[in-house]
Design a protein around this motif. Structure first.
Motif, PDB file in Angstrom:
ATOM      1  N   SER A 130      48.829 -39.599  14.465  1.00 22.95           N
ATOM      2  CA  SER A 130      48.838 -39.674  15.919  1.00 22.95           C
ATOM      3  C   SER A 130      47.448 -39.309  16.406  1.00 22.95           C
ATOM      4  O   SER A 130      46.624 -38.806  15.655  1.00 22.95           O
ATOM      5  N   THR A 131      47.231 -39.558  17.682  1.00 21.44           N
ATOM      6  CA  THR A 131      45.939 -39.190  18.244  1.00 21.44           C
ATOM      7  C   THR A 131      45.865 -37.671  18.315  1.00 21.44           C
ATOM      8  O   THR A 131      46.900 -36.987  18.364  1.00 21.44           O
ATOM      9  N   ASP A 132      44.668 -37.161  18.299  1.00 25.43           N
ATOM     10  CA  ASP A 132      44.520 -35.703  18.269  1.00 25.43           C
ATOM     11  C   ASP A 132      44.811 -35.043  19.612  1.00 25.43           C
ATOM     12  O   ASP A 132      44.758 -33.825  19.722  1.00 25.43           O
ATOM     13  N   ASP A 133      45.183 -35.846  20.623  1.00 23.53           N
ATOM     14  CA  ASP A 133      45.543 -35.267  21.922  1.00 23.53           C
ATOM     15  C   ASP A 133      47.056 -35.207  22.134  1.00 23.53           C
ATOM     16  O   ASP A 133      47.522 -34.881  23.218  1.00 23.53           O
ATOM     17  N   GLU A 134      47.822 -35.501  21.093  1.00 23.82           N
ATOM     18  CA  GLU A 134      49.286 -35.451  21.198  1.00 23.82           C
ATOM     19  C   GLU A 134      49.735 -34.009  21.419  1.00 23.82           C
ATOM     20  O   GLU A 134      49.175 -33.085  20.830  1.00 23.82           O
ATOM     21  N   PRO A 135      50.772 -33.818  22.225  1.00 24.34           N
ATOM     22  CA  PRO A 135      51.241 -32.456  22.470  1.00 24.34           C
ATOM     23  C   PRO A 135      52.014 -31.854  21.299  1.00 24.34           C
ATOM     24  O   PRO A 135      52.098 -30.649  21.168  1.00 24.34           O
ATOM     25  N   CYS A 185      67.681 -37.238  10.990  1.00 25.31           N
ATOM     26  CA  CYS A 185      67.276 -36.542   9.777  1.00 25.31           C
ATOM     27  C   CYS A 185      66.321 -35.410  10.119  1.00 25.31           C
ATOM     28  O   CYS A 185      65.862 -35.296  11.258  1.00 25.31           O
ATOM     29  N   ALA A 186      66.054 -34.587   9.122  1.00 30.68           N
ATOM     30  CA  ALA A 186      65.057 -33.527   9.252  1.00 30.68           C
ATOM     31  C   ALA A 186      63.945 -33.806   8.251  1.00 30.68           C
ATOM     32  O   ALA A 186      64.207 -34.241   7.121  1.00 30.68           O
ATOM     33  N   ILE A 187      62.707 -33.588   8.699  1.00 29.70           N
ATOM     34  CA  ILE A 187      61.548 -33.704   7.821  1.00 29.70           C
ATOM     35  C   ILE A 187      60.771 -32.394   7.879  1.00 29.70           C
ATOM     36  O   ILE A 187      60.949 -31.609   8.812  1.00 29.70           O
ATOM     37  N   GLU A 188      59.916 -32.194   6.883  1.00 33.72           N
ATOM     38  CA  GLU A 188      59.070 -31.010   6.845  1.00 33.72           C
ATOM     39  C   GLU A 188      57.631 -31.423   6.616  1.00 33.72           C
ATOM     40  O   GLU A 188      57.335 -32.188   5.691  1.00 33.72           O
ATOM     41  N   THR A 189      56.740 -30.942   7.456  1.00 34.05           N
ATOM     42  CA  THR A 189      55.315 -31.215   7.308  1.00 34.05           C
ATOM     43  C   THR A 189      54.808 -30.512   6.052  1.00 34.05           C
ATOM     44  O   THR A 189      55.059 -29.322   5.869  1.00 34.05           O
ATOM     45  N   ILE A 190      54.093 -31.262   5.200  1.00 33.69           N
ATOM     46  CA  ILE A 190      53.538 -30.648   3.990  1.00 33.69           C
ATOM     47  C   ILE A 190      52.013 -30.642   3.989  1.00 33.69           C
ATOM     48  O   ILE A 190      51.407 -29.888   3.235  1.00 33.69           O
ATOM     49  N   GLU A 191      51.400 -31.490   4.833  1.00 36.64           N
ATOM     50  CA  GLU A 191      49.929 -31.524   4.894  1.00 36.64           C
ATOM     51  C   GLU A 191      49.508 -32.059   6.251  1.00 36.64           C
ATOM     52  O   GLU A 191      50.134 -32.964   6.787  1.00 36.64           O
ATOM     53  N   LEU A 192      48.448 -31.491   6.781  1.00 36.77           N
ATOM     54  CA  LEU A 192      47.916 -31.953   8.056  1.00 36.77           C
ATOM     55  C   LEU A 192      46.399 -31.972   7.954  1.00 36.77           C
ATOM     56  O   LEU A 192      45.786 -30.968   7.619  1.00 36.77           O
ATOM     57  N   THR A 193      45.814 -33.154   8.190  1.00 36.01           N
ATOM     58  CA  THR A 193      44.358 -33.291   8.173  1.00 36.01           C
ATOM     59  C   THR A 193      43.933 -34.083   9.401  1.00 36.01           C
ATOM     60  O   THR A 193      44.729 -34.804   9.993  1.00 36.01           O
ATOM     61  N   TYR A 194      42.685 -33.930   9.761  1.00 31.13           N
ATOM     62  CA  TYR A 194      42.120 -34.702  10.865  1.00 31.13           C
ATOM     63  C   TYR A 194      41.074 -35.637  10.286  1.00 31.13           C
ATOM     64  O   TYR A 194      40.216 -35.211   9.504  1.00 31.13           O
TER      65      TYR A 194
END
Length: 135
Positions: free
Chosen positions: A40-45, A65-74
């Motif tokens: 997503s864009t880096d301005d997403e809430p 469903c449920a998901i889990e974030t495992i990695e976040l990069t810009y």
């Protein structure tokens, strides 16, 4: 009606895409195990963090469903690589397809720039919610 297990109640929720049809298409890829990344864009809430779980909604706003974030990069748009494009699971899973689809998607929102910053997230499917049995 979809039954959300108690352990997921109170989580933030969202639908993929920018409309009911795309939300359902992308959700289907998640449930089938083909989509394990999104951007997503880096301005997403709705900024996520590794370890955070989310409820994914279908095109009608129903929790599925449920998901889990495992990695976040810009990364800037041209820095997204073939491995990330493949993990997004869309089309033929190629980087060329990913670039064209995301130019179109972010263009519809009036946000596309060739050097735009993206929040690139990898996630895992935690649980698919069952339909509640009628009483």
């Amino acid at each position: 009606m979809i039954s959300v297990p108690e352990k997921y109640q109170g989580l933030r929720s969202f639908a993929f895409g920018d409309g009911p049809k795309l939300a359902d298409e992308l959700l289907d890829l998640v449930i089938r195990g083909l989509k394990t990344a999104t951007c997503s864009t880096d301005d997403e809430p709705n900024i996520s963090a590794p370890g955070e779980q989310w409820i994914v909604l279908d095109g009608r706003g129903e929790p599925r469903c449920a998901i889990e974030t495992i990695e976040l990069t810009y990364r800037r748009f041209p820095e997204v690589d073939a491995a990330f494009a493949y993990d997004e699971g869309e089309g033929d899973r190629s980087l060329d397809y990913w670039r064209q689809a995301h130019r179109t998607y972010f263009g519809r929102q009036g946000k596309f720039r060739e050097d735009m910053m993206l929040m690139c997230e990898r996630f895992r499917l935690v649980e698919v919610f069952a339909r509640a049995e009628p009483s």
